[in-house]
Design a protein around this motif. Structure first.
Motif, PDB file in Angstrom:
ATOM      1  N   THR A 129       0.002  -0.105 -18.057  1.00  0.00           N
ATOM      2  CA  THR A 129       0.497   0.806 -17.071  1.00  0.00           C
ATOM      3  C   THR A 129      -0.553   0.884 -16.061  1.00  0.00           C
ATOM      4  N   GLY A 130      -1.791   0.649 -16.203  1.00  0.00           N
ATOM      5  CA  GLY A 130      -2.923   1.176 -15.250  1.00  0.00           C
ATOM      6  C   GLY A 130      -3.212   2.641 -14.690  1.00  0.00           C
ATOM      7  N   THR A 131      -2.830   3.207 -15.771  1.00  0.00           N
ATOM      8  CA  THR A 131      -3.152   4.602 -16.024  1.00  0.00           C
ATOM      9  C   THR A 131      -4.586   5.071 -16.244  1.00  0.00           C
ATOM     10  N   CYS A 132      -5.001   6.140 -15.876  1.00  0.00           N
ATOM     11  CA  CYS A 132      -6.266   6.787 -16.202  1.00  0.00           C
ATOM     12  C   CYS A 132      -6.492   6.701 -17.726  1.00  0.00           C
ATOM     13  N   PRO A 133      -7.525   6.151 -18.265  1.00  0.00           N
ATOM     14  CA  PRO A 133      -7.748   5.791 -19.717  1.00  0.00           C
ATOM     15  C   PRO A 133      -8.164   6.987 -20.381  1.00  0.00           C
ATOM     16  N   ARG A 134      -8.772   8.138 -19.636  1.00  0.00           N
ATOM     17  CA  ARG A 134      -8.815   9.394 -20.234  1.00  0.00           C
ATOM     18  C   ARG A 134      -7.645  10.297 -20.458  1.00  0.00           C
ATOM     19  N   CYS A 135      -6.722  10.499 -19.515  1.00  0.00           N
ATOM     20  CA  CYS A 135      -5.778  11.630 -19.537  1.00  0.00           C
ATOM     21  C   CYS A 135      -4.398  10.628 -19.627  1.00  0.00           C
ATOM     22  N   GLN A 136      -4.170   9.259 -18.946  1.00  0.00           N
ATOM     23  CA  GLN A 136      -3.129   8.684 -19.020  1.00  0.00           C
ATOM     24  C   GLN A 136      -2.021   9.554 -18.284  1.00  0.00           C
ATOM     25  N   LYS A 137      -2.192  10.006 -17.157  1.00  0.00           N
ATOM     26  CA  LYS A 137      -1.226  10.808 -16.390  1.00  0.00           C
ATOM     27  C   LYS A 137      -1.109  10.303 -15.024  1.00  0.00           C
ATOM     28  N   GLU A 138      -2.250   9.364 -14.340  1.00  0.00           N
ATOM     29  CA  GLU A 138      -2.248   9.214 -13.154  1.00  0.00           C
ATOM     30  C   GLU A 138      -2.480   7.618 -12.959  1.00  0.00           C
ATOM     31  N   SER A 139      -2.147   6.824 -11.920  1.00  0.00           N
ATOM     32  CA  SER A 139      -2.482   5.584 -11.874  1.00  0.00           C
ATOM     33  C   SER A 139      -3.920   5.563 -11.176  1.00  0.00           C
ATOM     34  N   MET A 140      -4.461   4.530 -11.644  1.00  0.00           N
ATOM     35  CA  MET A 140      -5.991   4.246 -11.004  1.00  0.00           C
ATOM     36  C   MET A 140      -5.759   3.633  -9.700  1.00  0.00           C
ATOM     37  N   TYR A 141      -4.730   2.930  -9.319  1.00  0.00           N
ATOM     38  CA  TYR A 141      -4.680   1.988  -8.119  1.00  0.00           C
ATOM     39  C   TYR A 141      -3.887   3.018  -6.960  1.00  0.00           C
ATOM     40  N   GLU A 142      -4.207   2.527  -5.977  1.00  0.00           N
ATOM     41  CA  GLU A 142      -3.690   3.019  -4.540  1.00  0.00           C
ATOM     42  C   GLU A 142      -2.223   2.705  -4.628  1.00  0.00           C
ATOM     43  N   ALA A 143      -2.061   1.400  -4.822  1.00  0.00           N
ATOM     44  CA  ALA A 143      -0.746   0.753  -4.963  1.00  0.00           C
ATOM     45  C   ALA A 143      -0.252   0.214  -6.409  1.00  0.00           C
ATOM     46  N   LYS A 144       0.695   0.851  -6.682  1.00  0.00           N
ATOM     47  CA  LYS A 144       1.014   0.120  -8.098  1.00  0.00           C
ATOM     48  C   LYS A 144       1.586  -1.245  -8.088  1.00  0.00           C
ATOM     49  N   ASN A 145       1.854  -1.971  -7.139  1.00  0.00           N
ATOM     50  CA  ASN A 145       2.294  -3.163  -7.007  1.00  0.00           C
ATOM     51  C   ASN A 145       1.161  -4.076  -6.954  1.00  0.00           C
ATOM     52  N   PRO A 146       0.936  -5.030  -7.660  1.00  0.00           N
ATOM     53  CA  PRO A 146      -0.315  -5.680  -7.533  1.00  0.00           C
ATOM     54  C   PRO A 146      -0.246  -6.855  -6.587  1.00  0.00           C
ATOM     55  N   TYR A 147       1.126  -6.922  -6.187  1.00  0.00           N
ATOM     56  CA  TYR A 147       1.531  -8.193  -5.386  1.00  0.00           C
ATOM     57  C   TYR A 147       1.287  -7.507  -3.961  1.00  0.00           C
ATOM     58  N   LYS A 148       0.874  -6.416  -3.690  1.00  0.00           N
ATOM     59  CA  LYS A 148       0.487  -6.051  -2.369  1.00  0.00           C
ATOM     60  C   LYS A 148      -1.024  -6.398  -2.140  1.00  0.00           C
ATOM     61  N   LEU A 149      -1.229  -7.387  -1.583  1.00  0.00           N
ATOM     62  CA  LEU A 149      -2.722  -8.315  -1.754  1.00  0.00           C
ATOM     63  C   LEU A 149      -3.713  -7.310  -1.099  1.00  0.00           C
ATOM     64  N   GLY A 150      -3.229  -6.513   0.089  1.00  0.00           N
ATOM     65  CA  GLY A 150      -4.292  -5.878   0.750  1.00  0.00           C
ATOM     66  C   GLY A 150      -4.748  -4.686  -0.454  1.00  0.00           C
ATOM     67  N   TYR A 151      -3.995  -4.347  -1.147  1.00  0.00           N
ATOM     68  CA  TYR A 151      -4.388  -2.979  -2.041  1.00  0.00           C
ATOM     69  C   TYR A 151      -4.575  -3.597  -3.369  1.00  0.00           C
ATOM     70  N   LEU A 152      -4.730  -4.921  -3.578  1.00  0.00           N
ATOM     71  CA  LEU A 152      -5.016  -5.319  -5.067  1.00  0.00           C
ATOM     72  C   LEU A 152      -6.259  -4.763  -5.761  1.00  0.00           C
ATOM     73  N   PHE A 153      -7.149  -4.581  -4.851  1.00  0.00           N
ATOM     74  CA  PHE A 153      -8.531  -3.863  -5.614  1.00  0.00           C
ATOM     75  C   PHE A 153      -8.712  -2.618  -5.076  1.00  0.00           C
ATOM     76  N   LYS A 154      -7.724  -1.948  -4.360  1.00  0.00           N
ATOM     77  CA  LYS A 154      -8.261  -0.520  -3.962  1.00  0.00           C
ATOM     78  C   LYS A 154      -7.683   0.528  -5.058  1.00  0.00           C
ATOM     79  N   MET A 155      -8.825   1.404  -5.600  1.00  0.00           N
ATOM     80  CA  MET A 155      -8.771   2.087  -6.503  1.00  0.00           C
ATOM     81  C   MET A 155      -9.048   3.701  -5.946  1.00  0.00           C
ATOM     82  N   HIS A 156      -8.286   4.655  -6.707  1.00  0.00           N
ATOM     83  CA  HIS A 156      -8.718   5.901  -6.387  1.00  0.00           C
ATOM     84  C   HIS A 156     -10.048   6.172  -6.703  1.00  0.00           C
TER      85      HIS A 156
END
Length: 134
Positions: free
Chosen positions: A13-40
């Protein structure tokens, strides 16, 4: 069905490994290539810093190699054994599979890498609240 508390849940799911409540990524869709590497920078719930040190995710390249091989083997088995295409068409199927799934492979590799180092802690949010109120 995946349940929270399982490493596989955080990896897929790409969620926080510690609490698993929030996505680590700014955009959940990996095919938004401009946001592929952008993480919180940090998790909004447990305050885990995702990039623990500079160049932390360079290690994910090693994981990416293994994940890419798994996708390539799957493409080979499907193309050669199940469909019965020629060797050149099987090679083309492998290359096309790797190109199409590259954003997923990149994200999956990062998720696996960070889950090597950060354990799941269901009490992480409570501990953060206690430490800030003390």
């Amino acid at each position: 069905m995946l349940k929270k508390g399982n490493k596989l849940y955080s990896i897929l799911t790409g969620t926080c490994p510690r609490c698993q409540k929030e996505s680590m990524y700014e955009a959940k869709n990996p095919y938004k290539l401009g946001y592929l590497f952008k993480m919180h920078e940090r998790c909004g719930n447990c305050n885990l810093k995702y990039k623990m040190e500079p160049s932390f995710f360079y290690g994910a390249m090693y994981v990416s190699y293994g994940v890419g091989i798994a996708f390539a083997v799957a493409a080979f088995v499907i193309a050669k054994l199940f469909i019965g295409t020629s060797l050149i068409n099987t090679f083309i199927a492998i290359v096309a599979t790797l190109i199409v799934f590259m954003p997923i492979i990149i994200r999956l590799s990062r998720n696996i890498w960070i889950n090597f180092f950060v354990p799941y802690d269901p009490n992480a949010v409570k501990q953060l609240q206690n430490s800030t109120s003390a």
